[in-house]
Design a protein around this motif. Structure first.
Motif, short mmCIF file in Angstrom:
data_model
loop_
_atom_site.label_atom_id
_atom_site.label_comp_id
_atom_site.label_asym_id
_atom_site.label_seq_id
_atom_site.Cartn_x
_atom_site.Cartn_y
_atom_site.Cartn_z
N MET A 49 72.30 56.52 20.24
CA MET A 49 71.77 56.00 21.48
C MET A 49 70.26 56.19 21.56
O MET A 49 69.56 55.37 22.09
N TYR A 50 69.75 57.30 21.03
CA TYR A 50 68.33 57.59 21.18
C TYR A 50 67.45 56.87 20.15
O TYR A 50 66.26 57.05 20.13
N ARG A 51 68.07 56.04 19.32
CA ARG A 51 67.26 55.22 18.42
C ARG A 51 66.77 53.96 19.12
O ARG A 51 65.90 53.28 18.61
N LYS A 52 67.34 53.69 20.27
CA LYS A 52 66.94 52.52 21.06
C LYS A 52 65.77 52.89 21.95
O LYS A 52 65.51 54.07 22.21
N THR A 53 65.07 51.87 22.43
CA THR A 53 63.98 52.11 23.36
C THR A 53 64.55 52.52 24.71
O THR A 53 65.73 52.24 25.00
N PRO A 54 63.76 53.16 25.55
CA PRO A 54 64.26 53.53 26.87
C PRO A 54 64.76 52.32 27.67
O PRO A 54 65.78 52.41 28.37
N LYS A 55 64.10 51.20 27.54
CA LYS A 55 64.53 49.99 28.24
C LYS A 55 65.91 49.54 27.75
O LYS A 55 66.78 49.18 28.54
N GLU A 56 66.11 49.58 26.44
CA GLU A 56 67.41 49.20 25.87
C GLU A 56 68.51 50.17 26.31
O GLU A 56 69.63 49.75 26.62
N ARG A 57 68.18 51.47 26.36
CA ARG A 57 69.17 52.45 26.82
C ARG A 57 69.53 52.21 28.27
O ARG A 57 70.71 52.29 28.65
N TYR A 58 68.54 51.90 29.10
CA TYR A 58 68.80 51.62 30.52
C TYR A 58 69.68 50.38 30.66
O TYR A 58 70.65 50.39 31.42
N LEU A 59 69.37 49.32 29.94
CA LEU A 59 70.16 48.09 30.03
C LEU A 59 71.58 48.29 29.53
O LEU A 59 72.53 47.74 30.09
N ASP A 60 71.76 49.09 28.48
CA ASP A 60 73.10 49.41 27.98
C ASP A 60 73.90 50.16 29.04
O ASP A 60 75.07 49.85 29.29
N LEU A 61 73.27 51.15 29.66
CA LEU A 61 73.95 51.91 30.70
C LEU A 61 74.31 51.00 31.87
O LEU A 61 75.42 51.06 32.41
N LEU A 62 73.38 50.15 32.25
CA LEU A 62 73.61 49.23 33.37
C LEU A 62 74.75 48.26 33.07
O LEU A 62 75.59 48.00 33.93
N SER A 63 74.82 47.75 31.86
CA SER A 63 75.86 46.78 31.53
C SER A 63 77.22 47.44 31.34
O SER A 63 78.25 46.86 31.70
N ASN A 64 77.25 48.65 30.81
CA ASN A 64 78.53 49.33 30.55
C ASN A 64 79.08 50.10 31.75
O ASN A 64 80.29 50.20 31.92
N TYR A 65 78.19 50.65 32.56
CA TYR A 65 78.61 51.49 33.69
C TYR A 65 77.78 51.18 34.94
O TYR A 65 77.03 52.04 35.42
N PRO A 66 77.88 49.99 35.49
CA PRO A 66 77.04 49.64 36.65
C PRO A 66 77.32 50.50 37.88
O PRO A 66 76.42 50.73 38.69
N GLU A 67 78.53 51.02 38.01
CA GLU A 67 78.89 51.82 39.18
C GLU A 67 78.20 53.19 39.20
O GLU A 67 78.05 53.79 40.25
N VAL A 68 77.74 53.65 38.05
CA VAL A 68 77.11 54.97 37.98
C VAL A 68 75.82 55.00 38.82
O VAL A 68 75.45 56.05 39.36
N ASN A 97 66.78 60.35 28.73
CA ASN A 97 65.70 61.07 28.06
C ASN A 97 64.32 60.48 28.40
O ASN A 97 63.46 60.33 27.53
N VAL A 98 64.14 60.14 29.67
CA VAL A 98 62.85 59.66 30.17
C VAL A 98 62.56 60.39 31.47
O VAL A 98 63.44 61.00 32.07
#
Length: 56
Positions: free
Chosen positions: A1-20, A34-35
């Motif tokens: 997960m940390y090989r991606k950019t912070p923006k990519e990590r945010y978008l992944d989290l948003l798409s996989n777990y929007p309720e969080v 990690n930002v």
């Protein structure tokens, strides 16, 4: 997960777990991604501007 950019990590989290985003404070989400909370705010602001300036 940390090989991606912070923006990519945010978008992944948003798409996989929007309720969080309704349950967990932004400072904890920033820590998980990690930002800093300030940087997470910048990411969200840029994405919001992009979303509204490029309607599909």
């Amino acid at each position: 997960m940390y090989r991606k950019t912070p923006k990519e990590r945010y978008l992944d989290l948003l798409s996989n777990y929007p309720e969080v985003f309704n349950i967990v404070p932004m400072k904890d989400i920033a820590s998980f991604l990690n930002v800093t909370p300030t940087y997470l705010s910048r990411i969200r602001r840029v994405l919001a501007k992009t979303k509204f300036s490029n309607p599909e």
